[in-house]
Design a protein around this motif. Structure first.
Motif, PDB file in Angstrom:
ATOM      1  N   LYS A 371      -9.701 -20.252   2.229  1.00  0.00           N
ATOM      2  CA  LYS A 371      -9.718 -19.286   1.125  1.00  0.00           C
ATOM      3  C   LYS A 371     -10.691 -18.179   1.500  1.00  0.00           C
ATOM      4  O   LYS A 371     -11.896 -18.349   1.492  1.00  0.00           O
ATOM      5  CB  LYS A 371     -10.117 -19.966  -0.174  1.00  0.00           C
ATOM      6  CG  LYS A 371     -10.196 -19.039  -1.377  1.00  0.00           C
ATOM      7  CD  LYS A 371      -9.021 -18.087  -1.532  1.00  0.00           C
ATOM      8  CE  LYS A 371      -7.706 -18.760  -1.754  1.00  0.00           C
ATOM      9  NZ  LYS A 371      -6.614 -17.759  -2.000  1.00  0.00           N
ATOM     10  N   CYS A 384      -4.724 -27.330  -5.664  1.00  0.00           N
ATOM     11  CA  CYS A 384      -4.992 -27.837  -4.311  1.00  0.00           C
ATOM     12  C   CYS A 384      -5.353 -29.324  -4.364  1.00  0.00           C
ATOM     13  O   CYS A 384      -4.898 -30.116  -3.527  1.00  0.00           O
ATOM     14  CB  CYS A 384      -6.123 -27.043  -3.661  1.00  0.00           C
ATOM     15  SG  CYS A 384      -5.682 -25.364  -3.189  1.00  0.00           S
ATOM     16  N   VAL A 391      -9.418 -27.360   1.660  1.00  0.00           N
ATOM     17  CA  VAL A 391      -9.826 -25.974   1.452  1.00  0.00           C
ATOM     18  C   VAL A 391     -11.145 -25.709   2.169  1.00  0.00           C
ATOM     19  O   VAL A 391     -12.098 -26.483   2.019  1.00  0.00           O
ATOM     20  CB  VAL A 391      -9.991 -25.645  -0.051  1.00  0.00           C
ATOM     21  CG1 VAL A 391     -10.530 -24.226  -0.238  1.00  0.00           C
ATOM     22  CG2 VAL A 391      -8.658 -25.803  -0.780  1.00  0.00           C
TER      23      VAL A 391
END
Length: 614
Positions: A371, A384, A391
């Motif tokens: 991200k 997610c 992530v």
């Protein structure tokens, strides 16, 4: 009661019709298909905070009034220039405005909400998911407070500012210097070009209120410990009194499996026997209920969730540290995901759109998302967690320039130097980085923190990295993705375009850090009818058609696969979607065209995970 339902329907339809008649999307730019689902009377109606969920809340997204005034104007305007659809930023098409503000002007918001002053000692909390950047909040003409930070959620207790009756006037004064200030701002610039995008000013996440008891649960923190088969929990209680206690109950579905009771701010552990471990292959989430008691009486309650997973390093047979999940080496591969939308900029048009990118990424066979220099709304991380995607969370960059950065053939050069930032600039960075880590701590999908990207504003690297590691020892810390290298943190991360490369394992393999390719690829393919502008679109390396693009990507996957046995732990491909004039996406900016088939990509990516690491 039978008479009231048709009347209510008429009122709702009337409000919706009025909103639709006064709001129109700004034409001229690509639109996603979800634009058709945006209801201007009730945009993004979903509860915005899945990790601390309550029933008694009201969503205030919708049409507000706006005015753009000189930045020096500190009084609420007597007149406003029109309607703006909250929570879409003022520069976006979905806001219905599409105007740039800039450092010399301020953006004002105004709305009236139907909210009575609560009875007894109950309190009204006004919550903002995110407002970029400096935000002053007024209720019934009186200033409640100021928040500075474009990415982190914040709240104000507005109870004492509420007037008699049901109508309360809310106003906001927002100032955002974009790239002319030292604050974290990501890729926003006043003059978009190349890899730099349209400014985002003002409210860009949901606005809502909650009615809470005077003493209430303000936040919770839960950290899994897979090795000890337990979950560490704590809660901060607003207005706590001596003797108040918080009870956490962990549930497997609806079945309680453990509980613990603690005072406010005290850590305690819940034993989780035979834990179902969370992973991309099996993203299992446990439920968590949180109760607040005083003298045996329940005075507050919230719902949450957690997962049991471990993010760490493990040495392979060659003595090279590798990224691991749940004590097993796992090659992590995912796209650079910037979270921009052609119609909403920072804000996805709908909740389904927000979910779409994550599901599509999983369908393409990626197991991770980096991200990129943006904190998303909490629901993005919830998805997610639910879908099963690792992530890497970047800190939004700001105060760029003044650094040396160099990378040659995948080797780390010696031209490393930290930027000298002002005390003001450092303060903004540190405050927002801590706020971001606090806001996102409970999401199990986040397995790595990334404080810096490519030396953009990079300063006091060792100090910032070591602080991050100490503040959250449950995750890996990738000190500077593709930036200046000081051999601190868990990861040594290079960027190399277009072909995959890695740090020399003979030189850096014994450094104790995992070796990572934080960005590569950037293969561009502009698709007619789906670009931000008609010509002069850009990619790191551009192709004429989908066939050429897939051939080039396939070759890169074969090259990448060869690096894994040498010690490469992870890689990040640029990027999920096109963003403005960047056409490096696997998807077009409007998400309507896949440039390479999902199933083919999934097969190519599976070969990476199948590489045996001893």
């Amino acid at each position: 009661m039978r008479i009231l339902f048709p009347c209510l329907a008429v009122v709702v339809l009337s409000v919706t019709a009025k909103a639709q008649s006064t709001w129109k999307i700004v034409p001229g730019k690509p639109q996603t298909s979800w634009v058709a689902d945006v209801n201007p009377a009730k945009p993004l109606p979903e509860y915005p905070r899945p990790q601390l969920k309550r029933a008694n809340w009201q969503n205030w997204n919708g049409l507000w009034k706006y005015a753009i005034t000189p930045a020096s104007e500190q009084n609420i305007p007597a007149t406003f220039q029109g309607d703006i659809l909250v929570p879409y930023p003022v520069e976006s098409a979905l806001s219905g405005v599409g105007k740039t503000v800039g450092k010399d002007q301020a953006l004002w918001y105004s709305t009236n909400i139907a909210l009575s002053k609560p009875s007894g000692t109950n309190q009204v909390i006004l919550n903002f998911g995110a407002v970029d950047w400096q935000c002053d909040v007024f209720v019934n003409g009186k200033k409640v407070g100021r928040h500075e930070g474009g990415f982190d959620p914040f709240s104000f207790n507005i109870t004492s500012y509420l007037g008699k009756g049901k109508q309360q006037a809310i106003a906001l004064h927002v100032w955002d210097p974009t790239d002319e200030g030292p604050q974290p701002r990501g890729k926003q610039v006043k003059k978009p070009e190349g890899i730099w995008y349209t400014p985002v000013t003002g409210i860009w996440q949901t606005v809502w209120t909650e009615i809470l008891p005077a003493t209430h649960i303000a936040s919770t923190k839960h950290t899994p410990d897979v090795d000890a088969s337990q979950l560490r929990v704590s809660a901060l209680v607003e207005g706590a009194q001596a003797g108040d206690i918080v009870k956490f109950v962990a549930l497997d579905g609806v079945q309680p499996i453990g509980e613990v009771t603690v005072p406010s701010g005290v850590n305690a552990d819940i034993k989780i026997e035979n834990a179902k471990l969370w992973s991309p292959a099996s993203p299992y989430l446990y439920n968590l209920k949180v109760y607040l008691y005083r003298a045996g009486k329940q005075i507050d309650y919230a719902e949450s969730y957690f997962a049991m997973r471990k993010s760490s390093l493990l040495k392979d047979a060659a003595g090279i540290n590798r990224m691991a999940l749940n004590n097993k080496i796992l090659f992590q591969y995912g796209p650079l995901d910037q979270g921009w939308w052609p119609d909403g900029l920072f804000t996805a048009p709908t909740d389904k759109a927000l979910l779409f990118d994550i599901v599509k990424t999983k369908e393409m066979g990626f197991n991770m998302i980096r991200k990129h220099i943006k904190l998303e709304p909490a629901r993005w991380y919830y998805y997610c967690d639910s879908v099963g995607i690792l992530v890497w969370q970047d800190m939004p960059s700001g105060d760029l320039g003044g650094n040396h950065w160099d990378m040659r053939s995948g080797q780390v050069s010696g031209f490393n130097r930290d930027k000298q930032r002002t005390a003001e600039s450092e303060g903004y960075y540190r405050k927002e980085w801590k706020a971001i880590m606090d806001a996102a701590h409970n999401f199990p999908s986040i397995v790595s923190w990334v404080p810096f990207n490519e030396a953009w504003g990079q300063f006091k690297t060792k100090e910032i990295t070591e602080w991050t590691m100490k503040y959250d020892p449950s995750r890996l810390v990738n000190s500077a993705s593709g930036g200046n290298f000081f051999y601190t943190g868990h990861v040594l991360d290079i960027h190399h375009y277009p072909d995959p490369q890695m740090p020399d394992p003979e030189v850096f393999g014994k450094s104790g850090q995992a070796l990572v390719l934080g960005e590569f690829g950037g293969f561009g393919l502009p698709v007619d009818g789906h670009t931000w502008q008609d010509k002069n679109n850009w990619g790191y390396q551009s192709f004429k058609n989908k066939e050429e693009l897939l051939q080039r990507y396939t070759r890169s996957m074969n090259d990448l696969k060869k690096l894994i046995p040498l010690g490469l732990s992870a890689a990040v491909y640029t990027q999920t979607t096109d963003v403005e004039i960047e056409t490096n996406g696997i998807l077009t900016y409007d998400r309507k065209v896949m440039k390479m088939p999902e199933q083919t990509l999934k097969q190519l990516h599976q070969q990476l995970y199948d590489v045996t690491v001893k």
